[in-house]
Design a protein around this motif. Structure first.
Motif, mmCIF file in Angstrom:
data_model
loop_
_atom_site.group_PDB
_atom_site.id
_atom_site.type_symbol
_atom_site.label_atom_id
_atom_site.label_comp_id
_atom_site.label_asym_id
_atom_site.label_seq_id
_atom_site.Cartn_x
_atom_site.Cartn_y
_atom_site.Cartn_z
ATOM 1 N N MET A 1 2.518 12.863 -11.267
ATOM 2 C CA MET A 1 3.480 12.668 -10.179
ATOM 3 C C MET A 1 2.916 13.182 -8.863
ATOM 4 N N ALA A 2 2.190 14.315 -8.901
ATOM 5 C CA ALA A 2 1.640 14.886 -7.675
ATOM 6 C C ALA A 2 0.622 13.951 -7.045
ATOM 7 N N LYS A 3 -0.196 13.293 -7.869
ATOM 8 C CA LYS A 3 -1.194 12.345 -7.359
ATOM 9 C C LYS A 3 -0.523 11.182 -6.638
ATOM 10 N N ALA A 4 0.569 10.660 -7.214
ATOM 11 C CA ALA A 4 1.294 9.537 -6.613
ATOM 12 C C ALA A 4 1.897 9.949 -5.272
ATOM 13 N N LYS A 5 2.422 11.166 -5.220
ATOM 14 C CA LYS A 5 3.017 11.679 -3.983
ATOM 15 C C LYS A 5 1.933 11.855 -2.908
ATOM 16 N N GLU A 6 0.782 12.378 -3.331
ATOM 17 C CA GLU A 6 -0.340 12.565 -2.413
ATOM 18 C C GLU A 6 -0.840 11.222 -1.889
ATOM 19 N N ARG A 7 -0.972 10.261 -2.785
ATOM 20 C CA ARG A 7 -1.426 8.921 -2.394
ATOM 21 C C ARG A 7 -0.454 8.294 -1.387
ATOM 22 N N GLU A 8 0.844 8.446 -1.618
ATOM 23 C CA GLU A 8 1.853 7.904 -0.704
ATOM 24 C C GLU A 8 1.778 8.599 0.657
ATOM 25 N N ASN A 9 1.475 9.897 0.662
ATOM 26 C CA ASN A 9 1.306 10.641 1.905
ATOM 27 C C ASN A 9 0.175 10.028 2.736
ATOM 28 N N PHE A 10 -0.958 9.737 2.100
ATOM 29 C CA PHE A 10 -2.083 9.147 2.822
ATOM 30 C C PHE A 10 -1.737 7.751 3.314
ATOM 31 N N ARG A 11 -1.054 6.977 2.496
ATOM 32 C CA ARG A 11 -0.648 5.625 2.910
ATOM 33 C C ARG A 11 0.265 5.671 4.128
ATOM 34 N N SER A 12 1.219 6.584 4.120
ATOM 35 C CA SER A 12 2.143 6.659 5.255
ATOM 36 C C SER A 12 1.440 7.172 6.510
ATOM 37 N N ARG A 13 0.480 8.084 6.347
ATOM 38 C CA ARG A 13 -0.281 8.563 7.513
ATOM 39 C C ARG A 13 -1.094 7.430 8.122
ATOM 40 N N LEU A 14 -1.724 6.624 7.280
ATOM 41 C CA LEU A 14 -2.498 5.475 7.774
ATOM 42 C C LEU A 14 -1.578 4.461 8.453
ATOM 43 N N LYS A 15 -0.467 4.158 7.809
ATOM 44 C CA LYS A 15 0.485 3.182 8.357
ATOM 45 C C LYS A 15 1.043 3.648 9.701
ATOM 46 N N ALA A 16 1.306 4.944 9.824
ATOM 47 C CA ALA A 16 1.885 5.498 11.054
ATOM 48 C C ALA A 16 0.992 5.270 12.278
ATOM 49 N N VAL A 17 -0.309 5.161 12.058
ATOM 50 C CA VAL A 17 -1.225 4.924 13.185
ATOM 51 C C VAL A 17 -1.725 3.479 13.219
ATOM 52 N N GLY A 18 -1.092 2.611 12.406
ATOM 53 C CA GLY A 18 -1.418 1.197 12.422
ATOM 54 C C GLY A 18 -2.651 0.810 11.633
ATOM 55 N N LEU A 19 -3.064 1.651 10.694
ATOM 56 C CA LEU A 19 -4.242 1.339 9.881
ATOM 57 C C LEU A 19 -3.822 0.876 8.489
ATOM 58 N N ARG A 20 -4.602 -0.020 7.957
ATOM 59 C CA ARG A 20 -4.410 -0.514 6.604
ATOM 60 C C ARG A 20 -4.919 0.534 5.614
ATOM 61 N N HIS A 21 -4.231 0.656 4.498
ATOM 62 C CA HIS A 21 -4.669 1.580 3.454
ATOM 63 C C HIS A 21 -5.858 0.982 2.716
ATOM 64 N N THR A 22 -6.920 1.766 2.585
ATOM 65 C CA THR A 22 -8.051 1.386 1.742
ATOM 66 C C THR A 22 -8.422 2.614 0.914
ATOM 67 N N LEU A 23 -9.060 2.376 -0.214
ATOM 68 C CA LEU A 23 -9.466 3.479 -1.081
ATOM 69 C C LEU A 23 -10.451 4.421 -0.389
ATOM 70 N N PRO A 24 -11.476 3.911 0.341
ATOM 71 C CA PRO A 24 -12.368 4.839 1.043
ATOM 72 C C PRO A 24 -11.636 5.716 2.060
ATOM 73 N N ARG A 25 -10.691 5.156 2.799
ATOM 74 C CA ARG A 25 -9.940 5.953 3.780
ATOM 75 C C ARG A 25 -9.112 7.021 3.079
ATOM 76 N N GLU A 26 -8.460 6.635 1.996
ATOM 77 C CA GLU A 26 -7.660 7.601 1.239
ATOM 78 C C GLU A 26 -8.535 8.737 0.711
ATOM 79 N N ARG A 27 -9.686 8.407 0.165
ATOM 80 C CA ARG A 27 -10.566 9.422 -0.405
ATOM 81 C C ARG A 27 -11.151 10.336 0.663
#
Length: 146
Positions: A1-27
């Motif tokens: 569950m913590a991993k999913a929450k962390e992943r969603e955090n990165f997705r929302s941070r990227l989205k907030a600045v207008g960037l598409r989510h990619t695995l390299p950006r998340e990592r």
């Protein structure tokens, strides 16, 4: 569950600045999300490879630039002129050890007496430049090297 929450955090941070989510950006964001880590692009690349991620050095460089330009990362030069990246984007300063090269964060609230605003205004008045931000670099010898 913590991993999913962390992943969603990165997705929302990227989205907030207008960037598409990619695995390299998340990592990259996940790697830099740890407190007081300030790697060069090469150190970041090797750290991600060590974790078992298949990522190219050019991908690391490209994404660091995109993430920096969007405000999700801080870029700065160390005492040797190496470009380093910081995932901690709240306003802060850095301590540099002149012997071992260690870098440590110093939060603004820890420097209650330091106000960079008058310095920024004075430099603007003197030079005609618009100074976007003032950063303080503190150089010395860390407790480990003393």
């Amino acid at each position: 569950m913590a991993k999913a929450k962390e992943r969603e955090n990165f997705r929302s941070r990227l989205k907030a600045v207008g960037l598409r989510h990619t695995l390299p950006r998340e990592r990259i964001l996940a790697y830099l999300d740890r407190k007081s880590i300030h790697p060069t692009p090469e150190e970041l690349y090797h750290g991600l490879k060590k974790k078992g991620y298949a990522i190219g050095l050019s991908t690391v460089y490209l994404n660091l630039q995109v993430l920096r330009d969007s405000g999700l990362l801080w870029e700065f030069k160390d005492q040797k002129g190496n470009t380093r990246y910081d995932g901690f984007t709240s306003r802060h300063h850095h301590l540099f050890c002149l012997q071992c090269g260690a870098i440590e964060d110093v939060l603004l609230q820890e420097l209650a007496e330091f106000d960079p605003e008058p310095i920024r205004r004075a430099v603007e008045a003197m030079s005609g430049w618009f100074v976007e931000e003032a950063r303080l670099e503190l150089r010395g010898v860390c407790p480990h090297c003393q």
